[in-house]
Write a protein that holds these residues in place. Structure first.
Motif, PDB file in Angstrom:
ATOM      1  N   CYS A 112       0.795  -1.235   0.000  1.00 34.22           N
ATOM      2  CA  CYS A 112       0.000   0.000   0.000  1.00 34.22           C
ATOM      3  C   CYS A 112       0.821   1.275   0.000  1.00 34.22           C
ATOM      4  N   GLU A 113       2.158   1.150  -0.195  1.00 36.76           N
ATOM      5  CA  GLU A 113       2.999   2.350  -0.325  1.00 36.76           C
ATOM      6  C   GLU A 113       3.020   3.266   0.895  1.00 36.76           C
ATOM      7  N   THR A 114       2.789   2.689   2.110  1.00 37.46           N
ATOM      8  CA  THR A 114       3.012   3.529   3.300  1.00 37.46           C
ATOM      9  C   THR A 114       4.270   3.053   4.007  1.00 37.46           C
ATOM     10  N   ASN A 115       4.638   3.739   5.094  1.00 31.09           N
ATOM     11  CA  ASN A 115       5.891   3.406   5.769  1.00 31.09           C
ATOM     12  C   ASN A 115       5.916   1.973   6.294  1.00 31.09           C
ATOM     13  N   PRO A 116       6.971   1.234   5.998  1.00 26.75           N
ATOM     14  CA  PRO A 116       7.042  -0.161   6.450  1.00 26.75           C
ATOM     15  C   PRO A 116       7.467  -0.266   7.918  1.00 26.75           C
ATOM     16  N   VAL A 117       7.033  -1.340   8.592  1.00 28.61           N
ATOM     17  CA  VAL A 117       7.499  -1.629   9.950  1.00 28.61           C
ATOM     18  C   VAL A 117       8.244  -2.955   9.986  1.00 28.61           C
ATOM     19  N   TYR A 118       8.142  -3.731   8.895  1.00 29.85           N
ATOM     20  CA  TYR A 118       8.788  -5.035   8.891  1.00 29.85           C
ATOM     21  C   TYR A 118       9.333  -5.362   7.515  1.00 29.85           C
ATOM     22  N   GLU A 119      10.529  -5.967   7.517  1.00 33.04           N
ATOM     23  CA  GLU A 119      11.106  -6.392   6.246  1.00 33.04           C
ATOM     24  C   GLU A 119      11.451  -7.877   6.321  1.00 33.04           C
ATOM     25  N   PHE A 120      10.973  -8.644   5.351  1.00 29.40           N
ATOM     26  CA  PHE A 120      11.281 -10.075   5.298  1.00 29.40           C
ATOM     27  C   PHE A 120      12.661 -10.273   4.686  1.00 29.40           C
ATOM     28  N   THR A 121      13.195 -11.497   4.833  1.00 27.43           N
ATOM     29  CA  THR A 121      14.547 -11.726   4.305  1.00 27.43           C
ATOM     30  C   THR A 121      14.597 -11.555   2.781  1.00 27.43           C
ATOM     31  N   ASN A 122      13.469 -11.708   2.100  1.00 30.46           N
ATOM     32  CA  ASN A 122      13.469 -11.492   0.646  1.00 30.46           C
ATOM     33  C   ASN A 122      13.217 -10.017   0.298  1.00 30.46           C
ATOM     34  N   GLN A 123      13.343  -9.169   1.304  1.00 31.32           N
ATOM     35  CA  GLN A 123      13.228  -7.715   1.166  1.00 31.32           C
ATOM     36  C   GLN A 123      11.819  -7.180   0.962  1.00 31.32           C
ATOM     37  N   ARG A 124      10.821  -8.084   1.023  1.00 33.48           N
ATOM     38  CA  ARG A 124       9.451  -7.620   0.973  1.00 33.48           C
ATOM     39  C   ARG A 124       9.188  -6.832   2.257  1.00 33.48           C
ATOM     40  N   LYS A 125       8.552  -5.661   2.140  1.00 33.56           N
ATOM     41  CA  LYS A 125       8.293  -4.838   3.319  1.00 33.56           C
ATOM     42  C   LYS A 125       6.797  -4.659   3.528  1.00 33.56           C
ATOM     43  N   LEU A 126       6.417  -4.567   4.815  1.00 37.18           N
ATOM     44  CA  LEU A 126       5.001  -4.358   5.121  1.00 37.18           C
ATOM     45  C   LEU A 126       4.819  -3.243   6.143  1.00 37.18           C
ATOM     46  N   CYS A 127       3.732  -2.489   5.997  1.00 33.74           N
ATOM     47  CA  CYS A 127       3.398  -1.454   6.973  1.00 33.74           C
ATOM     48  C   CYS A 127       2.630  -2.113   8.131  1.00 33.74           C
ATOM     49  N   LYS A 128       2.302  -1.320   9.151  1.00 36.32           N
ATOM     50  CA  LYS A 128       1.598  -1.835  10.330  1.00 36.32           C
ATOM     51  C   LYS A 128       0.369  -2.661   9.985  1.00 36.32           C
ATOM     52  N   SER A 129      -0.561  -2.044   9.238  1.00 36.52           N
ATOM     53  CA  SER A 129      -1.835  -2.749   9.049  1.00 36.52           C
ATOM     54  C   SER A 129      -1.671  -3.933   8.100  1.00 36.52           C
ATOM     55  N   CYS A 130      -0.785  -3.818   7.099  1.00 33.87           N
ATOM     56  CA  CYS A 130      -0.569  -4.962   6.209  1.00 33.87           C
ATOM     57  C   CYS A 130       0.146  -6.095   6.959  1.00 33.87           C
ATOM     58  N   PHE A 131       1.012  -5.726   7.930  1.00 37.69           N
ATOM     59  CA  PHE A 131       1.689  -6.752   8.720  1.00 37.69           C
ATOM     60  C   PHE A 131       0.684  -7.532   9.573  1.00 37.69           C
ATOM     61  N   VAL A 132      -0.222  -6.814  10.222  1.00 40.44           N
ATOM     62  CA  VAL A 132      -1.238  -7.479  11.055  1.00 40.44           C
ATOM     63  C   VAL A 132      -2.102  -8.404  10.187  1.00 40.44           C
ATOM     64  N   ARG A 133      -2.454  -7.907   8.990  1.00 36.56           N
ATOM     65  CA  ARG A 133      -3.262  -8.732   8.090  1.00 36.56           C
ATOM     66  C   ARG A 133      -2.496  -9.986   7.660  1.00 36.56           C
ATOM     67  N   TYR A 134      -1.209  -9.806   7.313  1.00 32.86           N
ATOM     68  CA  TYR A 134      -0.358 -10.941   6.936  1.00 32.86           C
ATOM     69  C   TYR A 134      -0.307 -11.970   8.065  1.00 32.86           C
ATOM     70  N   PHE A 135      -0.125 -11.478   9.299  1.00 28.20           N
ATOM     71  CA  PHE A 135       0.036 -12.345  10.459  1.00 28.20           C
ATOM     72  C   PHE A 135      -1.239 -13.165  10.699  1.00 28.20           C
ATOM     73  N   GLN A 136      -2.368 -12.472  10.654  1.00 21.34           N
ATOM     74  CA  GLN A 136      -3.641 -13.154  10.945  1.00 21.34           C
ATOM     75  C   GLN A 136      -4.000 -14.159   9.847  1.00 21.34           C
ATOM     76  N   LYS A 137      -3.720 -13.781   8.601  1.00 20.23           N
ATOM     77  CA  LYS A 137      -3.993 -14.699   7.493  1.00 20.23           C
ATOM     78  C   LYS A 137      -3.147 -15.960   7.631  1.00 20.23           C
ATOM     79  N   LYS A 138      -1.881 -15.750   8.017  1.00 18.04           N
ATOM     80  CA  LYS A 138      -0.967 -16.884   8.137  1.00 18.04           C
ATOM     81  C   LYS A 138      -1.373 -17.806   9.290  1.00 18.04           C
ATOM     82  N   ILE A 139      -1.899 -17.219  10.374  1.00 15.59           N
ATOM     83  CA  ILE A 139      -2.372 -18.037  11.490  1.00 15.59           C
ATOM     84  C   ILE A 139      -3.486 -18.979  10.999  1.00 15.59           C
ATOM     85  N   PHE A 140      -4.424 -18.429  10.255  1.00 16.47           N
ATOM     86  CA  PHE A 140      -5.504 -19.263   9.729  1.00 16.47           C
ATOM     87  C   PHE A 140      -4.959 -20.347   8.809  1.00 16.47           C
ATOM     88  N   TYR A 141      -3.971 -19.950   7.995  1.00 19.70           N
ATOM     89  CA  TYR A 141      -3.347 -20.908   7.085  1.00 19.70           C
ATOM     90  C   TYR A 141      -2.697 -22.053   7.879  1.00 19.70           C
TER      91      TYR A 141
END
Ligand SMILES: [Zn+2]
Length: 180
Positions: free
Chosen positions: A5-34
């Motif tokens: 979403c082109e906002t400031n990132p709070v997390y960077e994965f080892t493959n350099q993918r970056k996520l902002c706060k709300s995208c990180f929370v969404r990623y985390f919750q989706k992965k838990i369900f997975y």
């Protein structure tokens, strides 16, 4: 910038993918369900028991279990009627236990994401991801200091030089257990 979403990132994965706060929370919750679905950890109607010792892993486990229980129609309980017990081990705590156990001969310990009625929803998450999730969600937790021995420090050092090594160890276990 966040890759989604082109906002400031709070997390960077080892493959350099970056996520902002709300995208990180969404990623985390989706992965838990997975993870819960992939390893068949829980279903609707399950009585899921857990302990909250107030460490960062525990508060995150409680948060995601509440979310899961609501969506999947499962029940969270603290009593002994549980048919599933969720524990808060992460990629870091698992690899730590695995490497210690591998040093012993004739180890009988098991390290799968599900062992009988014990489930580990945080199995594929790094501590740093779990900690960040706790902070973004403003979950209250206590600092619990674990003493690290030589083996633990060695693994941490390896992970720093070769990011993904902890993930590789857990993937090795999943392969052995035919769960990949
Ligand atoms: Zn974003």
């Amino acid at each position: 910038m966040c890759n989604q979403c082109e906002t400031n990132p709070v997390y960077e994965f080892t493959n350099q993918r970056k996520l902002c706060k709300s995208c990180f929370v969404r990623y985390f919750q989706k992965k838990i369900f997975y993870v819960i679905r992939k390893f068949k950890m829980a279903h609707s109607g399950d009585m899921i028991g857990y302990k909250n010792n107030k460490g960062f892993r525990d508060v995150v486990l409680e948060d995601v279990l509440k979310m899961f229980a609501e969506k999947a129609n499962a029940n969270l309980i603290k009593s002994s009627k549980a048919n599933k017990i969720a524990i808060s081990s992460t990629l870091d705590s698992e690899t730590d236990e695995i490497t210690h156990e591998l040093m012993k001969e004739n180890s009988k310990m098991k390290f799968a994401p599900v062992e009988k009625n014990i489930i580990k929803p945080l199995y594929l998450f790094l501590d740093e991801e779990v900690l960040l999730y706790a902070k973004i969600r403003k979950l209250k937790f206590k600092e619990i200091k674990n003493k690290k021995d030589k083996i633990s420090l060695f693994i941490d050092e390896l992970e720093e030089k070769h990011p993904e090594i902890k993930r590789a160890i857990v993937n090795g276990i999943l392969k052995m257990e035919n769960l990949r």
